[in-house]
Each structure stands twice: as structure tokens, then as C-alpha cells.
Design a protein around this motif. Sequence first.
Motif, short mmCIF file in Angstrom:
data_model
loop_
_atom_site.label_atom_id
_atom_site.label_comp_id
_atom_site.label_asym_id
_atom_site.label_seq_id
_atom_site.Cartn_x
_atom_site.Cartn_y
_atom_site.Cartn_z
N VAL A 202 -11.94 3.58 -53.54
CA VAL A 202 -12.60 3.14 -52.42
C VAL A 202 -13.88 2.45 -52.88
O VAL A 202 -13.86 0.97 -52.55
N THR A 203 -14.62 2.98 -53.52
CA THR A 203 -15.89 2.25 -54.18
C THR A 203 -15.64 0.97 -54.95
O THR A 203 -16.10 -0.17 -54.75
N MET A 224 -3.16 -0.03 -49.45
CA MET A 224 -2.40 0.98 -49.23
C MET A 224 -2.87 2.30 -50.07
O MET A 224 -3.15 3.22 -49.29
N ILE A 225 -3.15 1.98 -51.11
CA ILE A 225 -3.87 3.11 -51.94
C ILE A 225 -5.27 3.44 -51.50
O ILE A 225 -5.79 4.47 -51.15
N VAL A 226 -5.95 2.37 -50.99
CA VAL A 226 -7.36 2.60 -50.51
C VAL A 226 -7.28 3.26 -49.07
O VAL A 226 -7.98 4.37 -48.74
N LEU A 231 -7.60 8.15 -45.75
CA LEU A 231 -7.04 9.25 -44.97
C LEU A 231 -7.02 10.59 -45.53
O LEU A 231 -7.21 11.69 -44.93
N PHE A 232 -6.66 10.58 -46.69
CA PHE A 232 -6.87 11.88 -47.47
C PHE A 232 -8.19 12.60 -47.25
O PHE A 232 -8.19 13.81 -46.90
N PRO A 286 1.06 4.45 -50.48
CA PRO A 286 1.37 3.71 -51.62
C PRO A 286 2.72 3.36 -52.05
O PRO A 286 2.66 2.11 -52.71
N ALA A 287 3.72 4.10 -51.67
CA ALA A 287 4.83 3.72 -51.82
C ALA A 287 5.16 2.48 -51.16
O ALA A 287 6.01 1.33 -51.70
#
Lengths: 577, 186
Positions: A202-203, A224-226, A231-232, A286-287
Motif C-alpha cells: 500500500v505504501t 486490486m492487489i492494493v 481488506l486483509f 488479485p486474480a
Amino acid sequence: MAESPSHAHDGHAHAGHGAHDGHGGHHEESWFVHYFWSTDHKMIAKQYLVTGMLMGVIGAYFAYVFRMQLAFPGKPVPGYGLVTGADYNALVTNHGAIMIFWVAMPVLIAAFGNYLIPLMIGCDDMVFPRINRLSYQIFAISAVLVVASFFVQGGAFGGAWTAYPPLSAKAEYSLTPAGSSLWLIAVALEFVAFLLGGINFVTTAMNSRAPGMKAFDIPIAVWMIVIASILFMASVGPLIAGALMLLFDQMIGTGFFDPDRGGDPILWQHLFWFFGHPEVYVVLLPAMGFVAEIITTFSRKKMFAYKTVLATTFATGLLSFFVWAHHQFIAGIDPRMANVFSVTTVLISVPIAEMCFVYIATLYGGSITFSVPMLWALAFIAEFLLGGVTGIYLGSSGADIYFHDTYFVVAHFHYTFFPIAIIGSFAGMTYWYPKMFGTFMNEAWNKLHFWVTIIGFNGIFLPLFITGASGDHRRIFDYTNFPELDTPELQSLRVLATVSLLVMLVIQPVFLINFFYSMFRGKKAGANPWKANTLEWQAASPPPHGNFPTLPEVYRGPYEFSVPGRDEDYWPQNSPN
Amino acid sequence: MDSALPGLRPTRSRVLIESEVVAMVIFVFTEVMLFAGFLSAYTIIGSGAPVWPPVGEPELPVGPTAVASLALILSGGAVMMSGRGATTRWLGVALGLAGVFVVWQVVEAVRLVQAGLTMVSSAHGGFFYTIVGAHAIHALVAMIVLSGCLWRQTRGGLSPGLFKAVRIFWYFVVGLWPVLYAAVYL
Ligand code: HEM
Ligand SMILES: [Cu+2]
């Protein structure tokens, strides 16, 4: 030197090369430093990728053993031996846990996140490279611990990947005094690893983007990964709290989940699923991101409704915190609460369906190439759709009273998780392989692998919808003990599922061999073999240390394909004109 | 060698918020969710119990802990001041005040254990020590980090971004406590 983080610099030449940070020139690095002590995001990505693939092989082996037991109960399994009830439980439990926490998470988020984020946003590394290295090291320890739990006294934990107490809380019940605690500690460490990784993602995405890359110029995969990382991190806290409480219950005998002493076992289910449901979106997003990159590239079209996808993703993320109790419809929750959660659950399938439509709309009218990554991406949409649709049945609390804990649920979540963890990973791996290793994989072998895997997968799980709907409970290790389920029809479906699994497993070495062989012998790929726009394709293949010769600037969004009036049908983000 | 967080990469684009601060804010967010998990678990169990806390358990020292809490809150003020100037002095004050709090927590725990309230005596005891203990461990770790900042400051090598991040963590430790106190003691 007091170089502030906001200090501009060009090139990676003076980016804080300490003797120890692994960023020294390659000539000075020992073999060990290069492969195991590197802070380079690409090397850490590969560490995560290889570890994830290795754990995937272990998880697949477990599935092979317990599927053989289900199809041919009581017969020794070749390569394992006789499967006892305890073995069966340990294998199923750790199959699930490994596939989610040690395959899907490391490959989809950690490996691709590490590899892609700096390259796609045009910088030379993560903002906190050493924290990144620490993240992998903790992850590696957690992976060793979970495997080690099979070799301790009493064997590995067998209380399902959801670890419900009281079974998981007391050694008298679980019969795995060391295994349960080791398992829990491994899971907790894995969370710490992803917390460190997520903070970095994120950073970095916030602060290290190439000049000119505005929010809506960021490729969907990075977004999406961010979002998945956020969320995680938003959901994992309560589970860590619960895991500590469970560990105390196991190790020092507290009574958090023990009704006799004022505790409550259902409490665990809330803490677990408050994390558990967002977690499915953590791996899904991510997918979805990879698929977005692939379908735009191979249909030479602009992403349809880019901003809508982002808005939808945020909405899904938010909503995913309000659906968790659909896992507890029959756990004794208030039926009025069950109604509320039915509504939210059915609601959340709307944005998911919308994303699938957006992807299909992106394909519409494009000039489509059925390359291997594209095949995987299209398969993802098709198969995932089936998983989502069956989720709606389960989300209706009335229907779920019947379906809960049957193979219908197992089939449902494999139609979501398999597309995500396996199809999504294959899509990503085949798409970015030329970038990672500078060579192509063999396309013919990859196509064979694709078709056999897809056919095998459907052959496993379509029958399980039927057995589940016919009443097969998911926690039975030998159906011959249940005369009403031990019918020839149901048994032949179980055998079909197992045989399909065997077919699917047999073809996997083809991919693995192709994967490693092509690194050395594959046809050379140039920097941009797929003629894509995003920044990673503007770096050399494989990108050298520091990624770009001069760090790029960005002039446009990531999906400017087939723009009228241009000679070429693509338009790299960093090309000034 | 350099004074920034070890291994921190310089970034190229103009950043609105320093990377260390972004990272810390995300981390604190996760921590808030961790304690939210503890507190909601505590609330669920508490509201399901016929009497809560169970009868016959030793009384929690509400008054003395309130005094210790005041020390903790004042340390938050001192840390805030340390960011504005006279860093060494204010950090010393903050560490002293925080020390008062942590020492009281330990004394309290020892007394309660002697009086019969333990982790395993009941779910209530388990929650009490888990929640209060988790906070105390956070306070201790934060004090160690603050001491590290103090040490660096005396040698003139404290990076502003890192220090800001550490201060944010301390505000979290301080700000969380009244919430926990209200939930657990009152
Ligand atoms: C389209 C939206 C979805 C809906 C409406 C939905 C609904 C449900 C419901 C109601 C259950 C509980 C069934 C039961 O235990 O009786 C369930 C189970 C499950 N779902 Fe989904 N789901 C959706 C998407 C997903 C996705 C995207 C994933 C994975 C990435 C997923 C993974 C799972 C898993 C792992 C379980 C079973 C957990 C267990 O008991 O072991 N679902 N789903
Ligand atoms: Cu769910």
C-alpha cells in the motif's frame, strides 16, 4: 545522510546502497545473498512463487490421498498407505489451510504483488525493502512449521481449516496436542508475514508511483492487489485476537471457548468468519486484476468501464465485512439475523456478477488472440461464474439448512477458489513469464496442460454438486459406514471425481517441466512480447536490478489499445507521443 | 549510515504523507481491529453471562488504575510536546510517566493473581489479563522504541519521518487505553 523519503532522485544509482541491503552490484553478491538474503522485490517475488508452488505440490498430494480414500475406502493408497480417520482429518484440514494460506496468498498476492507493483508503477523497488525481506522469511518459517506439524507427537491438526472449538481447543478432543498449537502458530506467523507485505504494497503504491501516474492511470492489477491488502489488514485483527484466545485455551487452559466456564464456541466462528469471508475477496481480487490485464492485451481493447470496476471493487470490499454469518446459518444464530445476512450475501453477488459482465464487455468487438494466458483468463471468468451462482443458493438461509456441510458447499467453494488460486495463478504465470525470465514457455505443451487441467477440474467438482445435493456430508471419511449414502450411483460419482483428479494431477508435471526448462531453453522474448502498455513491459526482460535504465514517466492510462489514428494498436504508458 | 528508517527507499514522486507515517497508520489500523476483536468478544461473552463479572471474583482496582491511567495520558501529551522541540527532555518525561503506568499494571496483576483472579479461573479472568496484558505489552514495546528514539536523538540521528511514526504509535497506545478501561473496569 539525511535523505528524506520525498527527495526526488533519478535512476537507482544513489538509492541508498548499503553493504547489507542486497542492492550492491551482482558481482559482489555471494550466491546466498543473491537468492536468500536479497531485498530486491523481484527476487522476493520469486521466493514467494517457488515456495507457493512447492506448497501447492504438497497440498495436491494431500488431496490425492484423501480422494483415493473416498473413492476406494479402506484400500491402501499408492504412495501413502492405509488412511486412518485421523490421517484423513489431518490431510483435509491441512489441504485447505495450505491451499489458502500457503498457496493462494503467497502466489497471488505476495509473489505477483511483489513482482508487479514496483514494475507497474515505474519505480525500482518497494519502499521498505528490508521489511519485505523479513516478510518472506517469516512466511518461510510458517511454511516449515505447518509441514513440521505432520511429524510431531499425535500428528497434524485435524479440526478442519476453520478450526472450530471445542474440537480445536482441547487436546482431549482433537487428540493432536502439539499439532493443533503448531498449526495455529504457523497460521499466525503467516498473517504477520502478509501484514508486513501488505503495508509495503500500500505504501509503495501510494508514494512511489512514476511522475504522471494519476490514480486512474494505475493498472487494475495493482489496484486490486492494493485493495486486497487493505481488506486483509482490516479483517485479520479479530482473527489474530481469536487465534491468541484459542492458543491460550489450548496451551494454558483458559475457557474463552468453553461453555462450562462461561465461554462460547460460537464466538470463534464469528471471529473466524469476520476474517474468513473478506479473505475470499482478498484472494479473488488479485486474480481479477490479472484477468483484466490479460483480456485487454489479448483483445486489443480498452478496459470497459475502468472506473466502474474500481467503484465495484470498493463496494464489494466494504460489503464483504457484512456477510460473514452466512457460514453460521445452522450454528444457532437468531433467524432474524440469518435473514439480514441472507440479504447481504445475495447482494454481494451483484457486484461480482457485474465485474464478470464488464470483462465480457471488454472482449466484445475486440480482436481476440487465444494465447495461453488468454485461455486461462477466459476460463477464469467461466468457471468462477459457476462458483458465484452456486453461492446464491447457499446464501439463502433456508436452502442452506439443507446444503450446509455437504459436498455442495465443497463444490461451490472449489468453483471459486480453483479459478482464483489455480487458474488465476496459471494465467498470471503464463502472462508474465516472458517478463520474469526473458523467455517464452512452450505454447503447445501449455495448451495441452490447460485443456487437461480444465477438463480434470470440472470432472472433479461437477459430480460433487450432485453428491452434495444427494446428502453427502463433507466430513465423512468412509461412506461404507453410511448405508443410505453407500449407493452405487453416489459411489460412481465419487470415483469419477477421484479419477478426474488423477487426470488433472498427471498433467501438472508438464507445466512444471515446461516452467523450469524454458527458463534456460525457451525462445527469447523481447521486452514487450505481447505488445502491452503497462510499464513492466517497457523494462528489459528480465528486468535488471533497479528495473528501468531511467525511471519512466507516465502520460496516459494503461489500456490505450487500438487508438484510432495511430500506426500501432498499442500505446505504452510512458511513451510521450 | 543514513538516519532514515533502515533500508527505506527514497521515492520519486512528491508525496503527501511520508512513507513511514503511511505504514504506521495502516499498522495502527490493524491494531485497532485486533483490539476491536478482543472487545467485541468480551462484550459478547459478558452480555451472554447471567452475572458479569461472575460473583465471588476479586474487585478490580478501579480508582488506583484511574490514577495510573492519568499518568499514561499525560505521557501522551509529553510525547506530543517532544515533537515540537526539546525532544530529549520531553521524551524523558514521557518515558517516566509511561513507566508509572506499566509498573502499576504489573503491581495490580500480581495482587489480583494473589487474590485468586487468574487466566484460567474464569472466562472473565482470561479476558481481563488478555486485554489488559495485550495493551501493557504494546506499551512496553512502544517504550522500548521511544527509548531508541531518545538514544538516537542524543546522537543527533533521529529521522523526522520515523519519529513521527513512533509518536503515532504512542498516541494509539494512549488513546486505546481509556476505551479498554471503560470496557473492562467500569
Ligand atoms: C458470489 C458470491 C458468493 C456467495 C453468495 C457465497 C456464498 C457462500 C455461502 C452462503 C457459504 C456457506 C455455505 C455453508 O457452509 O453452508 C459459502 C461457503 C464458502 N465460500 Fe462462498 N460465496 C461467494 C463467493 C465466494 C468466493 C469468491 C469464495 C472464494 C474465493 C468463496 C469461498 C467459500 C468457501 C471457502 C466456503 C466454505 C467455507 C467452509 O465451510 O469451509 N465463496 N459461500
Ligand atoms: Cu463467506
